[in-house]
Design an enzyme around this catalytic site. Sequence first.
Site, PDB file in Angstrom:
ATOM      1  N   HIS A 109       0.857  -1.196   0.000  1.00 32.26           N
ATOM      2  CA  HIS A 109       0.000   0.000   0.000  1.00 32.26           C
ATOM      3  C   HIS A 109       0.887   1.238   0.000  1.00 32.26           C
ATOM      4  O   HIS A 109       2.116   1.144   0.119  1.00 32.26           O
ATOM      5  CB  HIS A 109      -0.989  -0.017   1.162  1.00 32.26           C
ATOM      6  CG  HIS A 109      -0.372   0.054   2.528  1.00 32.26           C
ATOM      7  ND1 HIS A 109       0.420  -0.948   3.051  1.00 32.26           N
ATOM      8  CD2 HIS A 109      -0.450   1.005   3.497  1.00 32.26           C
ATOM      9  CE1 HIS A 109       0.803  -0.617   4.273  1.00 32.26           C
ATOM     10  NE2 HIS A 109       0.296   0.569   4.564  1.00 32.26           N
ATOM     11  N   HIS A 146       1.164   3.988   2.002  1.00 34.89           N
ATOM     12  CA  HIS A 146       1.593   4.766   3.151  1.00 34.89           C
ATOM     13  C   HIS A 146       3.116   4.879   3.152  1.00 34.89           C
ATOM     14  O   HIS A 146       3.831   3.946   2.752  1.00 34.89           O
ATOM     15  CB  HIS A 146       1.098   4.126   4.448  1.00 34.89           C
ATOM     16  CG  HIS A 146      -0.316   4.498   4.784  1.00 34.89           C
ATOM     17  ND1 HIS A 146      -1.128   3.739   5.596  1.00 34.89           N
ATOM     18  CD2 HIS A 146      -1.065   5.578   4.410  1.00 34.89           C
ATOM     19  CE1 HIS A 146      -2.313   4.322   5.718  1.00 34.89           C
ATOM     20  NE2 HIS A 146      -2.310   5.429   4.996  1.00 34.89           N
ATOM     21  N   ASP A 197       5.587   4.705   5.219  1.00 29.92           N
ATOM     22  CA  ASP A 197       6.512   3.763   5.851  1.00 29.92           C
ATOM     23  C   ASP A 197       6.692   2.487   5.042  1.00 29.92           C
ATOM     24  O   ASP A 197       7.516   1.637   5.397  1.00 29.92           O
ATOM     25  CB  ASP A 197       6.057   3.428   7.277  1.00 29.92           C
ATOM     26  CG  ASP A 197       4.624   2.923   7.362  1.00 29.92           C
ATOM     27  OD1 ASP A 197       3.770   3.439   6.628  1.00 29.92           O
ATOM     28  OD2 ASP A 197       4.361   2.018   8.180  1.00 29.92           O
ATOM     29  N   HIS A 257      -7.906  -1.699   5.508  1.00 27.64           N
ATOM     30  CA  HIS A 257      -7.029  -0.654   6.028  1.00 27.64           C
ATOM     31  C   HIS A 257      -7.613   0.711   5.652  1.00 27.64           C
ATOM     32  O   HIS A 257      -8.606   0.793   4.921  1.00 27.64           O
ATOM     33  CB  HIS A 257      -5.614  -0.836   5.465  1.00 27.64           C
ATOM     34  CG  HIS A 257      -4.566  -0.028   6.170  1.00 27.64           C
ATOM     35  ND1 HIS A 257      -4.470   0.026   7.538  1.00 27.64           N
ATOM     36  CD2 HIS A 257      -3.565   0.763   5.690  1.00 27.64           C
ATOM     37  CE1 HIS A 257      -3.449   0.809   7.867  1.00 27.64           C
ATOM     38  NE2 HIS A 257      -2.889   1.265   6.768  1.00 27.64           N
TER      39      HIS A 257
END
Length: 308
Positions: free
Chosen positions: A63, A65, A67, A141
């Site tokens: 995904h 994001h 991080d 998520h």
Amino acid sequence: MKFKVLGSGAGIPSRTRNTQSFVLDVVEEINQYFLIDTSEALQHRILDTTIRPSKIRHVFITHLHGDHILGLPGFLSSRSHQGGEGIPLIVYGPPGLEEWIETTFRTSGTHLNYAIQFVEVGNGDVFDIEGFKVSVQLLDHAIDSFLYVFEEPDKPGALKSDKLREMGIKPGPIYKQIKSSKTFEHEGIIYNTCDYVSAPTAGRKVAVHGDTRVIRHKDYLDMLEGSDLIVHEATYLHGEQEKAHLYYHSEINDVLFNLSQISYGQLLFSHISNRYDAEMVRLVEEQLPSGIKLAHDFIEITIPRDSQ
């Protein structure tokens, strides 16, 4: 086959954990590595291993994001100068990934000396990648996050040469011909080759999650059934199931209870919050059943054949 953790932390790095990045080492099988997620400082992490970027031909992003992706531009750029020149790379990931990389490279004036292809993934997609079946499942998520399930092809059985010798068939090119055919003839008699070959060895199965809440759907659990290794997030290690659900993450005991409904070989928990100190992590680890581990940076999990 081995699974290597280059970053095991959640959200932001700590002194002991980088954020998430994994490598599925299939060098012995196909002379490649599969890179899964690309945390910040990925280039430095690779320098602390024997991994050769030129042997990474496929990258899988769970995904978007930060991080999980902030190390991707740097890795793609440095790969040009670490043996990757002229060796194509394919990046699989959610919608928007290609646009982000193209914008980053355009504004920074970055150029690659190898071809790169982006493949947009979606729920239910199945890919044939270097002989591996790679299935994609949408998770739960805050943004689209995916599970990748890597399934190795079965290894053909071995020819029972002792039985052939007993029949009077001596070793030689004939053995290869026999193994590649459904039947063979000897002294006027037709034999079924399957009677002279051992059973195939089942390919291994590795399931790697992006960030997610615990999912209790049967279809999801069926997809994980029989995995030799499951990699699942455990942002929350000590209770707080409601808080984990609120923030679209998972709590370790909730995951363990959910996965108790299926059979699997090993389970590795990663994406560990940096609010847990070493003592808390140690206490949690001591209570885990055999075959279940908490990830730490640079841990390596061997995935043997027939691990179930």
